[in-house]
Enzyme design. Structure first.
Site, mmCIF file in Angstrom:
data_model
loop_
_atom_site.group_PDB
_atom_site.id
_atom_site.type_symbol
_atom_site.label_atom_id
_atom_site.label_comp_id
_atom_site.label_asym_id
_atom_site.label_seq_id
_atom_site.Cartn_x
_atom_site.Cartn_y
_atom_site.Cartn_z
ATOM 1 N N ASP A 138 71.300 -17.939 17.160
ATOM 2 C CA ASP A 138 70.316 -17.111 17.857
ATOM 3 C C ASP A 138 70.975 -16.475 19.073
ATOM 4 O OD1 ASP A 138 68.022 -15.961 18.767
ATOM 5 O OD2 ASP A 138 67.034 -17.841 19.344
ATOM 6 N N ASP A 159 67.942 -11.010 15.499
ATOM 7 C CA ASP A 159 69.043 -11.674 16.209
ATOM 8 C C ASP A 159 69.105 -13.173 15.922
ATOM 9 O OD1 ASP A 159 66.730 -12.412 17.680
ATOM 10 O OD2 ASP A 159 67.986 -12.824 19.422
ATOM 11 N N GLU A 160 68.569 -13.578 14.796
ATOM 12 C CA GLU A 160 68.418 -15.011 14.542
ATOM 13 C C GLU A 160 68.569 -15.278 13.047
ATOM 14 O OE1 GLU A 160 64.591 -16.103 16.025
ATOM 15 O OE2 GLU A 160 64.878 -18.202 15.496
HETATM 16 MG MG MG Z 1 67.303 -14.605 20.390
#
Ligand code: MG
Length: 386
Positions: free
Chosen positions: A7, A102-103
């Site tokens: 993350d 983003d993960e």
């Molecule tokens: Mg993040």
């Protein structure tokens, strides 16, 4: 311990700080501007110290931290960086499940011979991401998805944590139920009211009573609270749904304007479907009224769809039959689910001129970015409305 949860730290805000070094060390809030009805999308760790957090109304964020620098999101840029990050993740495992821009989860079971232990793989990922994007990524390692995500959250920012069994026994029982993946604010409140504050409380609670609070998810949450999670890491083709939604800066009731936005959303979602070579058998629209009531309407189809206008027609029909036309809305969403690989289904390429137009638009979007081209009817109708 073969599951990695990766993350990016304060993703949008970190990108803005990277690109504008004068913002480094300052509270940065990416999202709606303070005067708008918008919300905080991401904020830098400096802003978090003032109590600002994601999804908080920008107005409230401004109250808490008036000296923050507010920046409207530059989504195209964030998508480019996201692609760089995912390209790095793909070096280390083919089994990747993206959770958001983003993960992601990685299953590294088959990757140790090439890259070493899970912790070594995590270090390689962190180094590559920092070197190639200038940004920090946190990585949690554990035996399953729930625990890997927990490890990331415990280690942020710039974290790397392998959750051992000993640590787990220490941490898990006292974990607040609000921190358990999937338990939202409202459910947490209900549980708290019943005297359940931690994972241990939940496990001790009589099962029958628990069921009246958690419904069909009871067993799942009991498992999570005992550190068990049997869900596999699902790669892209196993994805359950693809969707986009918009929160409006001001509540909208104008039917024409809402129809425009549905068209816009249909084009975005259809593009993502085609890009992933997927076909959808269910189309769902989501509408939220100003008092935060959320309504969904779905239609399931015999024939899979991935064309802009087909999806739009279905969405439009759902909206017209929703009983909410003319009502004020604060959020509109569209998602496609029951996804199948395109090639598993009858190839319907270039069936009609709409398909050909979709293909041309996709090529242009691929080359010039998704804001470079929009359907003429979108632009035309928008200008007619103003
Ligand atoms: Mg993040």
């Amino acid at each position: 311990m073969n599951i990695l949860h990766c993350d990016m730290d304060a993703f949008y805000a970190s990108i803005e700080q990277r690109d504008h070094p004068e913002l480094i060390g300052r509270p940065v809030i990416v999202g709606g501007l303070p005067g708008s009805r918008g919300v905080v999308s991401t904020c830098s760790y400096e802003a978090r110290e003032y109590g600002v957090c994601s999804a908080m109304p920008s107005k409230q964020a401004y109250h808490l931290c008036p000296q923050a620098v507010f920046i409207p999101p530059h989504i195209e840029k964030y998508i480019r960086v996201s692609q760089e990050v995912f390209a790095i993740l793909h070096r280390y495992s083919p089994v990747i499940e993206a959770l958001s821009i983003d993960e992601a989860f990685l299953d590294v079971s088959g990757c140790h011979r090439l890259f070493g232990s899970s912790a070594q793989i995590a270090k390689l990922i962190k180094n590559d991401v920092l070197e190639e994007t200038g940004l920090f990524i946190s990585v949690g390692i554990a035996a399953n998805k729930f625990l890997a995500k927990l490890a990331t959250n415990l280690s942020k920012p710039n974290g790397l944590m392998e959750l051992s069994n000993d640590q787990l026994i220490e941490i898990l029982p006292s974990l607040p139920v609000s921190e358990i993946w999937g338990i939202g604010g409202k459910t947490a409140q209900r549980l708290n009211k019943a005297g359940i504050y931690t994972a241990a409380d939940l496990l001790e609670f009589p099962r029958v009573k628990l069921e009246s609070l958690l419904g069909s998810n009871t067993d799942f949450y009991i498992q999570l609270c005992s550190g068990q999670d049997s869900r596999p890491v699902l790669s892209r083709s196993d994805r359950k749904s693809i969707g986009n939604e918009i929160t409006f800066p001001i509540d909208l009731s104008d039917q024409k304007e809402i129809e425009q936005l549905l068209l816009d959303l249909s084009c975005q979602v259809a593009y993502r479907l085609r890009h992933a070579s997927l076909i959808a058998h269910t189309v769902t629209i989501k509408m939220r009224t100003p008092n935060f009531q959320t309504f969904t309407r779905s239609q399931t189809l015999q024939q899979g769809v991935d064309a802009d206008l087909t999806i739009y027609d279905i969405a439009l029909n759902l909206y017209h039959k929703s009983g909410l036309t003319g009502k004020h809305l604060r959020l509109l969403g569209l998602s496609c689910s029951r996804l199948l690989e395109r090639n598993l289904e009858q190839p319907a390429l270039f069936a009609d001129e709409n398909d050909i137009l979709d293909k041309i638009i996709d090529d242009m979007k691929d080359k010039f970015g998704s804001s470079a081209i929009k359907r003429g009817s979108l632009l035309h109708n928008k200008s007619r409305n103003r």
